[in-house]
Motif scaffolding. Structure first.
Motif, mmCIF file in Angstrom:
data_model
loop_
_atom_site.group_PDB
_atom_site.id
_atom_site.type_symbol
_atom_site.label_atom_id
_atom_site.label_comp_id
_atom_site.label_asym_id
_atom_site.label_seq_id
_atom_site.Cartn_x
_atom_site.Cartn_y
_atom_site.Cartn_z
ATOM 1 N N GLY A 85 59.214 70.167 -0.049
ATOM 2 C CA GLY A 85 58.718 68.948 0.585
ATOM 3 C C GLY A 85 58.539 67.784 -0.351
ATOM 4 O O GLY A 85 58.275 66.658 0.095
ATOM 5 N N ASP A 86 58.678 68.017 -1.664
ATOM 6 C CA ASP A 86 58.564 66.922 -2.628
ATOM 7 C C ASP A 86 59.780 66.000 -2.554
ATOM 8 O O ASP A 86 60.896 66.428 -2.211
ATOM 9 N N LEU A 87 59.569 64.753 -2.920
ATOM 10 C CA LEU A 87 60.648 63.780 -3.036
ATOM 11 C C LEU A 87 61.187 63.826 -4.460
ATOM 12 O O LEU A 87 60.452 63.596 -5.416
ATOM 13 N N VAL A 88 62.491 64.130 -4.602
ATOM 14 C CA VAL A 88 63.135 64.219 -5.916
ATOM 15 C C VAL A 88 64.183 63.101 -5.991
ATOM 16 O O VAL A 88 65.001 62.944 -5.084
ATOM 17 N N ILE A 89 64.161 62.340 -7.081
ATOM 18 C CA ILE A 89 65.043 61.178 -7.218
ATOM 19 C C ILE A 89 65.757 61.218 -8.559
ATOM 20 O O ILE A 89 65.126 61.392 -9.605
ATOM 21 N N ASN A 90 67.072 61.067 -8.537
ATOM 22 C CA ASN A 90 67.829 60.830 -9.756
ATOM 23 C C ASN A 90 67.688 59.338 -10.061
ATOM 24 O O ASN A 90 68.312 58.500 -9.411
ATOM 25 N N LYS A 91 66.842 59.007 -11.015
ATOM 26 C CA LYS A 91 66.470 57.611 -11.222
ATOM 27 C C LYS A 91 67.649 56.730 -11.634
ATOM 28 O O LYS A 91 67.632 55.525 -11.401
ATOM 29 N N SER A 109 65.866 68.598 -13.470
ATOM 30 C CA SER A 109 66.040 67.950 -14.763
ATOM 31 C C SER A 109 64.835 67.089 -15.130
ATOM 32 O O SER A 109 64.262 66.410 -14.265
ATOM 33 N N PRO A 110 64.441 67.087 -16.403
ATOM 34 C CA PRO A 110 63.340 66.215 -16.839
ATOM 35 C C PRO A 110 63.633 64.736 -16.595
ATOM 36 O O PRO A 110 62.706 63.917 -16.590
ATOM 37 N N ALA A 111 64.924 64.390 -16.394
ATOM 38 C CA ALA A 111 65.291 62.995 -16.174
ATOM 39 C C ALA A 111 65.011 62.536 -14.741
ATOM 40 O O ALA A 111 65.087 61.347 -14.448
ATOM 41 N N TYR A 112 64.709 63.461 -13.842
ATOM 42 C CA TYR A 112 64.457 63.107 -12.449
ATOM 43 C C TYR A 112 62.999 62.712 -12.239
ATOM 44 O O TYR A 112 62.103 63.120 -12.985
ATOM 45 N N PHE A 113 62.761 61.942 -11.188
ATOM 46 C CA PHE A 113 61.415 61.673 -10.717
ATOM 47 C C PHE A 113 61.064 62.708 -9.649
ATOM 48 O O PHE A 113 61.897 63.019 -8.793
ATOM 49 N N VAL A 114 59.846 63.212 -9.699
ATOM 50 C CA VAL A 114 59.368 64.136 -8.675
ATOM 51 C C VAL A 114 58.032 63.616 -8.148
ATOM 52 O O VAL A 114 57.111 63.356 -8.926
ATOM 53 N N PHE A 115 57.947 63.474 -6.807
ATOM 54 C CA PHE A 115 56.733 62.975 -6.183
ATOM 55 C C PHE A 115 56.313 63.897 -5.048
ATOM 56 O O PHE A 115 57.146 64.349 -4.260
ATOM 57 N N ASP A 116 55.012 64.126 -4.971
ATOM 58 C CA ASP A 116 54.445 64.773 -3.799
ATOM 59 C C ASP A 116 54.494 63.758 -2.662
ATOM 60 O O ASP A 116 53.923 62.658 -2.777
ATOM 61 N N ALA A 139 68.168 50.438 -4.190
ATOM 62 C CA ALA A 139 69.038 49.643 -5.055
ATOM 63 C C ALA A 139 68.325 48.373 -5.504
ATOM 64 O O ALA A 139 68.420 47.958 -6.666
ATOM 65 N N GLN A 140 67.588 47.751 -4.591
ATOM 66 C CA GLN A 140 66.848 46.540 -4.943
ATOM 67 C C GLN A 140 65.770 46.839 -5.978
ATOM 68 O O GLN A 140 65.440 45.993 -6.815
ATOM 69 N N ALA A 141 65.243 48.051 -5.922
ATOM 70 C CA ALA A 141 64.180 48.438 -6.862
ATOM 71 C C ALA A 141 64.730 48.973 -8.172
ATOM 72 O O ALA A 141 63.959 49.425 -9.024
ATOM 73 N N SER A 142 66.048 48.945 -8.347
ATOM 74 C CA SER A 142 66.683 49.416 -9.584
ATOM 75 C C SER A 142 67.191 48.220 -10.370
ATOM 76 O O SER A 142 67.591 47.212 -9.802
ATOM 77 N N ASP A 143 67.193 48.339 -11.676
ATOM 78 C CA ASP A 143 67.713 47.256 -12.501
ATOM 79 C C ASP A 143 68.272 47.831 -13.792
ATOM 80 O O ASP A 143 68.052 48.986 -14.137
ATOM 81 N N GLY A 144 69.033 46.998 -14.482
ATOM 82 C CA GLY A 144 69.659 47.416 -15.728
ATOM 83 C C GLY A 144 70.672 46.394 -16.172
ATOM 84 O O GLY A 144 70.904 45.380 -15.507
ATOM 85 N N GLN A 149 74.467 51.828 -14.667
ATOM 86 C CA GLN A 149 73.416 52.166 -15.616
ATOM 87 C C GLN A 149 72.079 51.604 -15.143
ATOM 88 O O GLN A 149 71.180 51.348 -15.921
ATOM 89 N N TRP A 150 71.969 51.403 -13.841
ATOM 90 C CA TRP A 150 70.720 50.918 -13.278
ATOM 91 C C TRP A 150 69.681 52.031 -13.296
ATOM 92 O O TRP A 150 69.962 53.183 -12.997
ATOM 93 N N ASP A 151 68.468 51.660 -13.613
ATOM 94 C CA ASP A 151 67.374 52.617 -13.663
ATOM 95 C C ASP A 151 66.359 52.230 -12.594
ATOM 96 O O ASP A 151 66.040 51.050 -12.438
ATOM 97 N N LEU A 152 65.867 53.221 -11.856
ATOM 98 C CA LEU A 152 64.911 52.941 -10.798
ATOM 99 C C LEU A 152 63.571 52.509 -11.398
ATOM 100 O O LEU A 152 63.008 53.185 -12.252
ATOM 101 N N SER A 153 63.092 51.373 -10.952
ATOM 102 C CA SER A 153 61.787 50.864 -11.383
ATOM 103 C C SER A 153 60.708 51.471 -10.493
ATOM 104 O O SER A 153 60.725 51.273 -9.265
ATOM 105 N N VAL A 154 59.789 52.201 -11.097
ATOM 106 C CA VAL A 154 58.726 52.839 -10.305
ATOM 107 C C VAL A 154 57.861 51.789 -9.599
ATOM 108 O O VAL A 154 57.548 51.939 -8.410
#
Length: 464
Positions: A85-91, A109-116, A139-144, A149-154
Motif C-alpha cells: 500500500g505504500d507509494l513508491v516513486i523512481n524520483k 532501491s535506495p534511490a527510490y522514494f517510499v511514502f506511507d 513532471a511539473q514537480a520535477s526539475d533538472g 535527468q529531471w529529479d522529483l522535488s519533494v
C-alpha cells in the motif's frame, strides 16, 4: 462499455489546470497531507520490488534474464522497505509516470522514494496517481538541467492536489475499472495471439525461402548445421563474417547523452528487422560524433546486430546521420556475395538465431562475444537468386504484414481508449456508481494492472 455513463450532477473547481472541475462531493487535498516518509531499512529477506513506467510497482524476478539487466548487490541491507500500500516513486523518472503502489511488503532501491500513503483504497490510489493528469503533475514537480535527468522535488510533489471521492465511491471506481480492464485485456490478448500466429507464418515463409530457395525440386546437400538441415546443392555455406567487407564493433565507454544532436541508435531501437526511432530517443553531441564512430561510419544497407540485451535483433541502416551505441555490431555485406535484404531475412531466420543463442553466454543478460562471431554460418545462393528469393518472400509476406500492422493499430487504439477512460473516471468526468453496482465482485482484483505494449526486456525502470 461506457454506454449510459454520464457526468456528475454538480462540479467545483479543483484548483488544477490538469484536473479541471471535479465532482462537488469529492475532497481535494494536497499530497503532503496523505503521505509520510518511510525510513525502514535492513530487511534484506523481503521480496525485491522494482518500478516500471508501464507496470507500476511489481515483484522483481531474480531468474528472468529478460526482466532487468541491472546488477543486484550482494548486500541488500541498505535497500528501503516498502510496505503493502505504500507509494513508491523512481524520483528520476517520476515525470514519465514511473511510480505506483507496492503490492506487498518488499524492498526497493535506495534511490527510490517510499511514502506511507494514507488513502482508504490503495487500488484507487494506484489508478489515480498513475493517470495522465498526475503524470503531468509529477513532471511539473520535477526539475533538472536536462530532460532525462529531471529529479522529483519533494516540496513540489507535496503540493500536488489529490482527489478523494467518498470511500464507497472509490471502491465503485475500482470495481468498474477492473471490469473494463478485463474486457480490454481480453481484446488485446486475442490480438496479440493473432499477431504471434501471423508472425509464425511469416517466419516459416522466410525460413523456407532462405534455406531451400524457390525451386521445390532442387538437388540438396547436408549443411552440417542442426537447425539448417539440407540446403540446395549449388549454394555456398560460409562463415557470415567472410561474406562482409567491413565489421565495426561499438563496444566501449557509454557516450554522454544530450538533449539534441546526433541521434544515437541503441539496442533498444533495433527491432527484429527494422530501426524503431520512437522507442528510445537519445542524442550525442556533434563534436563527439567522430570519436564515437571512429571504428567506421554507417552506410545505408549496412546490417546492425545487437550483441546483448537483447541478443540477436537485426536491422538495416536506413539513415546515415546516426551514431551507434555499444552492444551493436555493424556489418557491410560484400556485394559480390551477399545482398543486404537477403542477409536481413537470413539473420532473422530460425537457423541463424539458433546459432546465436547456442553461443550466447551470461547469467543475467545473455550476450555473444566477438570471438564467437566467426562461428556463425550463413547459407548463400548466387546473388541473382538472392534477389529472386527476396522478391518472392516480400510478396508472400505482404498480406501478413498488413494484417499484423492492422492488429497493432487496434491494440494501440484500445490502449489509448483505456488511458482516456481511466482518466475520465478517476478525475470525476464520468459517474460510474450505478454501472459498478450491477457488476459482479471479483476477489483480489484490486491490484490489476493493464496489459502493456512493451515486451518484458523493453520495460523502462531502473535500480540503483
Amino acid at each position: 462499455m461506457i454506454d449510459g455513463l454520464k457526468p456528475y450532477v454538480a462540479y467545483k473547481d479543483s484548483g488544477s489546470k490538469w484536473l479541471g472541475e471535479v465532482p462537488e462531493g469529492w475532497e481535494v487535498r494536497n499530497l503532503r497531507t496523505l503521505v509520510g516518509k518511510r525510513t525502514e531499512r535492513n530487511c534484506p529477506d523481503l521480496p525485491l520490488l522494482s518500478v516500471a513506467r508501464e507496470k507500476g510497482v511489481f515483484v522483481r524476478s531474480l531468474t528472468d534474464s529478460g526482466e532487468n539487466h541491472n546488477v543486484i548487490p550482494d548486500d541488500l541491507s541498505n535497500y528501503k522497505v516498502a510496505r503493502a500500500g505504500d507509494l513508491v516513486i523512481n524520483k528520476m523518472k517520476a515525470w514519465q509516470g514511473s511510480m505506483g503502489i507496492a503490492p506487498c511488503d518488499g524492498i526497493v532501491s535506495p534511490a527510490y522514494f517510499v511514502f506511507d500513503l494514507r488513502l482508504a483504497n490503495a487500488a484507487f490510489g494506484q489508478r489515480l496517481l498513475r493517470s495522465s493528469p498526475y503524470v503531468a503533475h509529477f513532471a511539473q514537480a520535477s526539475d533538472g538541467v536536462r530532460i532525462g535527468q529531471w529529479d522529483l522535488s519533494v516540496p513540489g510533489m507535496r503540493e500536488i492536489p489529490v482527489l478523494i471521492p467518498p470511500t464507497d465511491e472509490q471502491a465503485a471506481i475500482v470495481r468498474f475499472l477492473e471490469h473494463a480492464n478485463r474486457k480490454i485485456d481480453g481484446f488485446i490478448r486475442a490480438k496479440r495471439k493473432l499477431i504471434a500466429l501471423l508472425n509464425e507464418q511469416k517466419q516459416a515463409i522466410i525460413h523456407r525461402a532462405v534455406t531451400r530457395g524457390l525451386d521445390p525440386g532442387v538437388a540438396l546437400k547436408p549443411s552440417g548445421i542442426e537447425w539448417l538441415g539440407d540446403i540446395p546443392a549449388h549454394w555456398d555455406l560460409r562463415p557470415f563474417v567472410r561474406s562482409v567487407i567491413e565489421k565495426a564493433d561499438y563496444r566501449g565507454a557509454t557516450p554522454e547523452k544530450v538533449e539534441s544532436g546526433v541521434f544515437l541508435v541503441t539496442a533498444k531501437n533495433i527491432r527484429k528487422g527494422w530501426i524503431d526511432y520512437e522507442s528510445s530517443k537519445e542524442y550525442v553531441r556533434k563534436c563527439d560524433y567522430a570519436k564515437i564512430m571512429r571504428r567506421g561510419l554507417p552506410k545505408v544497407g549496412d546490417i546492425l546486430l545487437t550483441t546483448e540485451a537483447p541478443l540477436g535483433h537485426v536491422a538495416l541502416i536506413d539513415d546515415e546521420s546516426i551514431a551507434l551505441a555499444q552492444r551493436i555490431i555493424r556489418f557491410r555485406p560484400d556485394p559480390g556475395l551477399l545482398r543486404s535484404d537477403f542477409a536481413l531475412y537470413s539473420m532473422n531466420s530460425r537457423y541463424f538465431q539458433c546459432q546465436l543463442a547456442e553461443r550466447g553466454t551470461g547469467s543475467t543478460a545473455v550476450g555473444i562475444k566477438a570471438s564467437k562471431l566467426p562461428q556463425l554460418r550463413i547459407a548463400l545462393p548466387p546473388v541473382s537468386e538472392q534477389e529472386q528469393i527476396v522478391l518472392r518472400a516480400n510478396s508472400d509476406c505482404m498480406p501478413l504484414e498488413s494484417a499484423i500492422a492492422r492488429a497493432e493499430r487496434e491494440i494501440a487504439l484500445m490502449q489509448e481508449y483505456r488511458t482516456r477512460l481511466t482518466t475520465d473516471i478517476v478525475t470525476g468526468k464520468l459517474d460510474v456508481r450505478a454501472a459498478a453496482a450491477t457488476l459482479p465482485k471479483v476477489a483480489d482484483a484490486a491490484a490489476d494492472e493493464p496489459v502493456t505494449d512493451e515486451p518484458a526486456d523493453e520495460l523502462e525502470y531502473e535500480d540503483a
